[in-house]
Design a protein around this motif. Structure first.
Motif, PDB file in Angstrom:
ATOM      1  N   SER A   1      46.129  65.349 -33.124  1.00  0.00           N
ATOM      2  CA  SER A   1      46.429  65.407 -34.470  1.00  0.00           C
ATOM      3  C   SER A   1      47.988  64.980 -34.677  1.00  0.00           C
ATOM      4  CB  SER A   1      46.021  66.658 -35.155  1.00  0.00           C
ATOM      5  OG  SER A   1      46.468  67.707 -34.539  1.00  0.00           O
ATOM      6  N   SER A   2      48.631  64.835 -33.492  1.00  0.00           N
ATOM      7  CA  SER A   2      50.171  64.645 -33.608  1.00  0.00           C
ATOM      8  C   SER A   2      50.479  63.329 -34.322  1.00  0.00           C
ATOM      9  CB  SER A   2      50.830  64.649 -32.325  1.00  0.00           C
ATOM     10  OG  SER A   2      52.142  64.157 -32.242  1.00  0.00           O
ATOM     11  N   THR A   3      51.116  63.009 -35.384  1.00  0.00           N
ATOM     12  CA  THR A   3      51.460  61.739 -35.805  1.00  0.00           C
ATOM     13  C   THR A   3      52.144  60.767 -34.991  1.00  0.00           C
ATOM     14  OG1 THR A   3      51.381  62.736 -38.168  1.00  0.00           O
ATOM     15  CG2 THR A   3      52.305  60.268 -37.920  1.00  0.00           C
ATOM     16  N   ASP A   4      53.000  61.232 -34.294  1.00  0.00           N
ATOM     17  CA  ASP A   4      53.940  60.562 -33.326  1.00  0.00           C
ATOM     18  C   ASP A   4      52.995  59.867 -32.132  1.00  0.00           C
ATOM     19  OD1 ASP A   4      56.250  60.980 -34.880  1.00  0.00           O
ATOM     20  OD2 ASP A   4      56.694  62.781 -33.584  1.00  0.00           O
ATOM     21  N   VAL A   5      52.143  60.855 -31.863  1.00  0.00           N
ATOM     22  CA  VAL A   5      51.113  60.212 -30.503  1.00  0.00           C
ATOM     23  C   VAL A   5      50.402  59.266 -31.055  1.00  0.00           C
ATOM     24  CG1 VAL A   5      49.607  61.141 -28.934  1.00  0.00           C
ATOM     25  CG2 VAL A   5      51.441  62.581 -29.314  1.00  0.00           C
ATOM     26  N   LEU A   6      49.728  59.437 -32.152  1.00  0.00           N
ATOM     27  CA  LEU A   6      48.711  58.460 -32.750  1.00  0.00           C
ATOM     28  C   LEU A   6      49.425  57.114 -33.194  1.00  0.00           C
ATOM     29  CD1 LEU A   6      47.137  60.531 -35.783  1.00  0.00           C
ATOM     30  CD2 LEU A   6      46.093  59.963 -33.572  1.00  0.00           C
ATOM     31  N   VAL A   7      50.862  57.024 -33.504  1.00  0.00           N
ATOM     32  CA  VAL A   7      51.258  55.813 -33.950  1.00  0.00           C
ATOM     33  C   VAL A   7      51.617  55.335 -32.487  1.00  0.00           C
ATOM     34  CG1 VAL A   7      53.736  55.024 -34.554  1.00  0.00           C
ATOM     35  CG2 VAL A   7      52.376  56.845 -35.950  1.00  0.00           C
ATOM     36  N   ALA A   8      51.990  55.957 -31.468  1.00  0.00           N
ATOM     37  CA  ALA A   8      52.289  55.360 -30.114  1.00  0.00           C
ATOM     38  C   ALA A   8      50.953  54.883 -29.471  1.00  0.00           C
ATOM     39  CB  ALA A   8      52.973  56.342 -29.217  1.00  0.00           C
ATOM     40  N   PHE A   9      49.875  55.497 -29.743  1.00  0.00           N
ATOM     41  CA  PHE A   9      48.572  55.060 -29.117  1.00  0.00           C
ATOM     42  C   PHE A   9      47.993  53.822 -29.980  1.00  0.00           C
ATOM     43  CE2 PHE A   9      44.159  54.488 -29.640  1.00  0.00           C
ATOM     44  CZ  PHE A   9      43.713  54.661 -28.408  1.00  0.00           C
ATOM     45  N   ASP A  10      48.486  53.646 -30.950  1.00  0.00           N
ATOM     46  CA  ASP A  10      47.897  52.514 -31.909  1.00  0.00           C
ATOM     47  C   ASP A  10      48.730  51.339 -31.311  1.00  0.00           C
ATOM     48  OD1 ASP A  10      46.389  51.312 -34.005  1.00  0.00           O
ATOM     49  OD2 ASP A  10      48.527  50.873 -34.974  1.00  0.00           O
ATOM     50  N   LYS A  11      49.808  51.389 -30.919  1.00  0.00           N
ATOM     51  CA  LYS A  11      50.822  50.329 -30.478  1.00  0.00           C
ATOM     52  C   LYS A  11      49.993  50.019 -29.061  1.00  0.00           C
ATOM     53  CE  LYS A  11      55.118  51.576 -32.778  1.00  0.00           C
ATOM     54  NZ  LYS A  11      56.471  51.808 -32.508  1.00  0.00           N
ATOM     55  N   MET A  12      49.442  50.841 -28.269  1.00  0.00           N
ATOM     56  CA  MET A  12      49.056  50.518 -26.955  1.00  0.00           C
ATOM     57  C   MET A  12      47.572  49.986 -26.797  1.00  0.00           C
ATOM     58  SD  MET A  12      50.481  53.778 -24.722  1.00  0.00           S
ATOM     59  CE  MET A  12      52.143  54.438 -24.933  1.00  0.00           C
ATOM     60  N   SER A  13      46.923  50.323 -27.947  1.00  0.00           N
ATOM     61  CA  SER A  13      45.519  49.858 -28.107  1.00  0.00           C
ATOM     62  C   SER A  13      45.170  48.624 -27.581  1.00  0.00           C
ATOM     63  CB  SER A  13      44.814  50.409 -29.069  1.00  0.00           C
ATOM     64  OG  SER A  13      45.500  49.534 -30.421  1.00  0.00           O
ATOM     65  N   TYR A  14      45.826  47.571 -27.888  1.00  0.00           N
ATOM     66  CA  TYR A  14      45.598  46.104 -27.478  1.00  0.00           C
ATOM     67  C   TYR A  14      45.732  45.779 -26.097  1.00  0.00           C
ATOM     68  CZ  TYR A  14      45.931  45.665 -32.550  1.00  0.00           C
ATOM     69  OH  TYR A  14      46.031  45.763 -34.008  1.00  0.00           O
ATOM     70  N   LEU A  15      46.740  46.732 -25.439  1.00  0.00           N
ATOM     71  CA  LEU A  15      46.766  46.473 -23.931  1.00  0.00           C
ATOM     72  C   LEU A  15      45.534  47.202 -23.289  1.00  0.00           C
ATOM     73  CD1 LEU A  15      48.517  45.458 -21.587  1.00  0.00           C
ATOM     74  CD2 LEU A  15      49.957  47.257 -21.837  1.00  0.00           C
ATOM     75  N   LEU A  16      45.276  48.261 -24.015  1.00  0.00           N
ATOM     76  CA  LEU A  16      44.067  49.119 -23.489  1.00  0.00           C
ATOM     77  C   LEU A  16      42.791  48.168 -23.476  1.00  0.00           C
ATOM     78  CD1 LEU A  16      42.403  51.625 -22.599  1.00  0.00           C
ATOM     79  CD2 LEU A  16      42.238  52.069 -25.103  1.00  0.00           C
ATOM     80  N   GLY A  17      42.763  47.359 -24.403  1.00  0.00           N
ATOM     81  CA  GLY A  17      41.541  46.369 -24.482  1.00  0.00           C
ATOM     82  C   GLY A  17      41.698  45.444 -23.471  1.00  0.00           C
ATOM     83  N   ALA A  18      42.705  44.888 -23.221  1.00  0.00           N
ATOM     84  CA  ALA A  18      42.709  43.835 -21.950  1.00  0.00           C
ATOM     85  C   ALA A  18      42.734  44.494 -20.514  1.00  0.00           C
ATOM     86  CB  ALA A  18      44.298  43.306 -22.115  1.00  0.00           C
ATOM     87  N   THR A  19      43.051  45.740 -20.649  1.00  0.00           N
ATOM     88  CA  THR A  19      42.947  46.545 -19.093  1.00  0.00           C
ATOM     89  C   THR A  19      41.321  46.591 -18.983  1.00  0.00           C
ATOM     90  OG1 THR A  19      45.102  47.700 -19.399  1.00  0.00           O
ATOM     91  CG2 THR A  19      43.358  48.565 -18.001  1.00  0.00           C
ATOM     92  N   ILE A  20      40.662  47.054 -20.100  1.00  0.00           N
ATOM     93  CA  ILE A  20      39.244  47.418 -19.798  1.00  0.00           C
ATOM     94  C   ILE A  20      38.612  46.217 -19.457  1.00  0.00           C
ATOM     95  CG2 ILE A  20      36.998  47.737 -21.169  1.00  0.00           C
ATOM     96  CD1 ILE A  20      38.545  49.753 -22.944  1.00  0.00           C
ATOM     97  N   LEU A  21      38.838  44.970 -20.165  1.00  0.00           N
ATOM     98  CA  LEU A  21      38.245  43.641 -19.797  1.00  0.00           C
ATOM     99  C   LEU A  21      38.547  43.272 -18.089  1.00  0.00           C
ATOM    100  CD1 LEU A  21      36.785  41.276 -20.536  1.00  0.00           C
ATOM    101  CD2 LEU A  21      38.845  40.039 -21.222  1.00  0.00           C
ATOM    102  N   LEU A  22      39.889  43.578 -18.031  1.00  0.00           N
ATOM    103  CA  LEU A  22      40.385  43.078 -16.368  1.00  0.00           C
ATOM    104  C   LEU A  22      39.788  43.867 -15.427  1.00  0.00           C
ATOM    105  CD1 LEU A  22      42.144  41.400 -14.671  1.00  0.00           C
ATOM    106  CD2 LEU A  22      43.833  43.043 -14.838  1.00  0.00           C
TER     107      LEU A  22
END
Length: 500
Positions: A377-398
């Motif tokens: 529920s940490s706001t800082d962690v949520l913001v950081a995760f949101d920035k990484m999510s697009y790279l996460l999607g590419a990683t899943i595909l690879l």
């Protein structure tokens, strides 16, 4: 055992046996080629009979780790970082090596099962227990001295101290791995996947119940969450062993045998090659987590990346199921002398896994803002995760392709060669590129992750793809035949008549 299988085992084997075990031989030029759609349908049934339960069981077992980290995440940021470091780095280090060593059974048991040398599966299982237990003892210092090791790696003192406590309480889990991994691959190689699924479900229920009791009701904190994880994995190991002792595998388990102590050196060499092959992949993600710990705002970066790794790891269980299914199908077909069947099984498996990876990539990109709420529920962690999510999607595909190609390698017995490829791609190309992108170009965790994934996993996947496409499958079937003959000691009842 007699000369015939039980009715249920006979019907099952008749449906799922490699084609060549019925047609007697590879490359049947005199037979009319089967229609492509029919071949795909038949291979799909064989593949999904393994992959379906394997997906479910792997999701269940991985969810036990997710549940533990979710409990820890709501205790505090330090607790989440500590358990994430231990699970992904300390446990990940030993997990990768022991799991890789156990994967030698996928080659040996899979090919022996395809060749109908049933009694050797139990011997291989016992040899694997001996080898993995010895290695687990050698790896114990990682858990006992986790705090000084992590401080030497320059992680923050508060995270390192808490991680040391978590690692000490996870020592039983480390020893359980050495017992449970060979059991799972032994059962998987002979198509006993539904047993693994039901036992995994029971273990997950225990994990939720005990985690809730220890953390939320009795307030045992981080230690309670870790002990709950130990107990749940113990349930999984004991359940599988109980099935074995109660006669669940009458053809392949005839009790403990001194024969397990013979040929240990050859077994150790194949297991070590398998261990190095897989652990180089597992350690790669551990190194990613450690490198993130050196960045600014390390605790937030580690927390956000650990959430990404958990989501990627959860989805990865699907592709690891295809890794297992492909390994079994390729090994069974090669053991039965059917090179063309092994090649076709590879094509079908890669196709399914890629489509599934594309689906989840799109899903992550759509719901990227909401996924992290499960863990924090940490706001800082949520913001950081949101920035990484697009790279996460590419990683899943690879990662939807690479595990399947690794499964082909395991089913074919290429572990030693693939280990060199993994070493070059991950550690000579991937890690330096991650350092370059993260620090020299000042792209932070996104640069480290992106450089390591595209530079390491991406290049490795291309190389494995080229090797697989250029493989002479008829030659591989002959190599498998020689391997089965070398490692097996036939018994009169090893080739029971299959009931129709």
């Amino acid at each position: 055992m007699g000369s015939t299988l039980k009715r249920d085992d006979g019907d099952l084997n008749q449906a799922l046996l490699p084609e060549s075990s019925i047609k007697h031989g590879d490359d049947q030029d005199d037979q009319e080629p089967m229609h492509l759609a029919s071949r795909v349908w038949i291979e799909s049934k064989k593949l999904w009979y393994i992959v379906g339960p394997a997906i479910f069981s792997r999701l269940l077992s991985f969810s036990m780790n997710i549940i533990t980290q979710a409990f820890a995440g709501h205790l505090g940021d330090i607790e989440l970082a500590a358990i994430s470091i231990v699970v992904n780095v300390i446990c990940g280090f030993s997990f990768g090596f022991l799991l890789g060593m156990a994967s030698a059974l996928e080659t040996l048991c899979g090919q022996a099962f395809g060749a109908k040398r049933y009694h050797m599966l139990g011997i291989y299982l016992q040899r694997s227990w001996i080898v993995l237990f010895l290695w687990s003892i050698l790896l114990l210092p990682l858990y006992l001295f986790a705090t000084p090791i992590l401080k030497l790696l320059r992680l923050p003192d508060d995270v390192a101290d808490m991680s040391g406590v978590v690692a000490l309480w996870l020592t039983p889990l480390h020893l359980i791995f050495a017992f449970q991994f060979p059991l799972q691959r032994f059962l998987q190689s002979q198509l006993k996947n539904f047993v693994i699924t039901w036992v995994s479900l029971a273990a997950l229920l225990v994990s939720v119940l005990i985690g809730w009791l220890f953390v939320l009701v009795l307030d045992f904190g981080i230690v309670g969450a870790v002990v709950a994880l130990d107990i749940s994995w113990s349930v999984l190991a004991v359940g599988l062993f109980g099935y074995l002792l109660c006669g669940g595998c009458p053809l392949t388990w005839t009790g403990f045998s001194v024969e397990a102590f013979s040929g240990l050196w050859e077994f150790i060499k194949l297991s070590a090659a398998s261990g190095v092959m897989l652990c180089l992949e597992t350690w790669y993600y551990a190194i990613l987590m450690l490198m993130t710990g050196y960045l600014k705002n390390a605790t937030i970066a580690v927390d956000a990346l650990s959430i990404c790794m958990n989501i990627n790891g959860l989805e990865m269980m699907i592709h690891l199921a295809f890794f297992a299914g492909t390994g079994v199908r390729v090994a069974n077909e090669l053991g039965a002398g059917n090179g063309k069947g092994a090649k076709f099984a590879t094509i079908v498996s890669v196709s399914y896994s890629t489509v599934i990876g594309l689906f989840f990539c799109v899903l992550v990109l759509i719901f990227h803002e909401k996924l992290a709420y499960v863990f924090t529920s940490s706001t800082d962690v949520l913001v950081a995760f949101d920035k990484m999510s697009y790279l996460l999607g590419a990683t899943i595909l690879l990662n939807s392709v690479q595990p399947v190609l690794s499964g082909v390698a395991v089913g074919s017995g290429w572990q030693a060669s693939i280990a060199y490829i993994n070493l070059g791609c991950y550690y000579i190309i991937g890690v330096p590129l991650g350092v370059l992108m993260g620090w020299v170009f000042n792209l932070g965790v996104m640069g480290v992750w992106g450089g390591m994934i595209f530079g390491g996993t991406g290049i490795q996947t291309v190389i494995l793809g080229v090797i697989t496409v250029r493989t002479d499958w008829k030659k591989q079937a002959e190599i498998a035949r020689k391997r089965v003959s070398k490692w097996s000691h036939p018994k009169p009842d090893d080739h029971p008549e299959v009931q129709h």
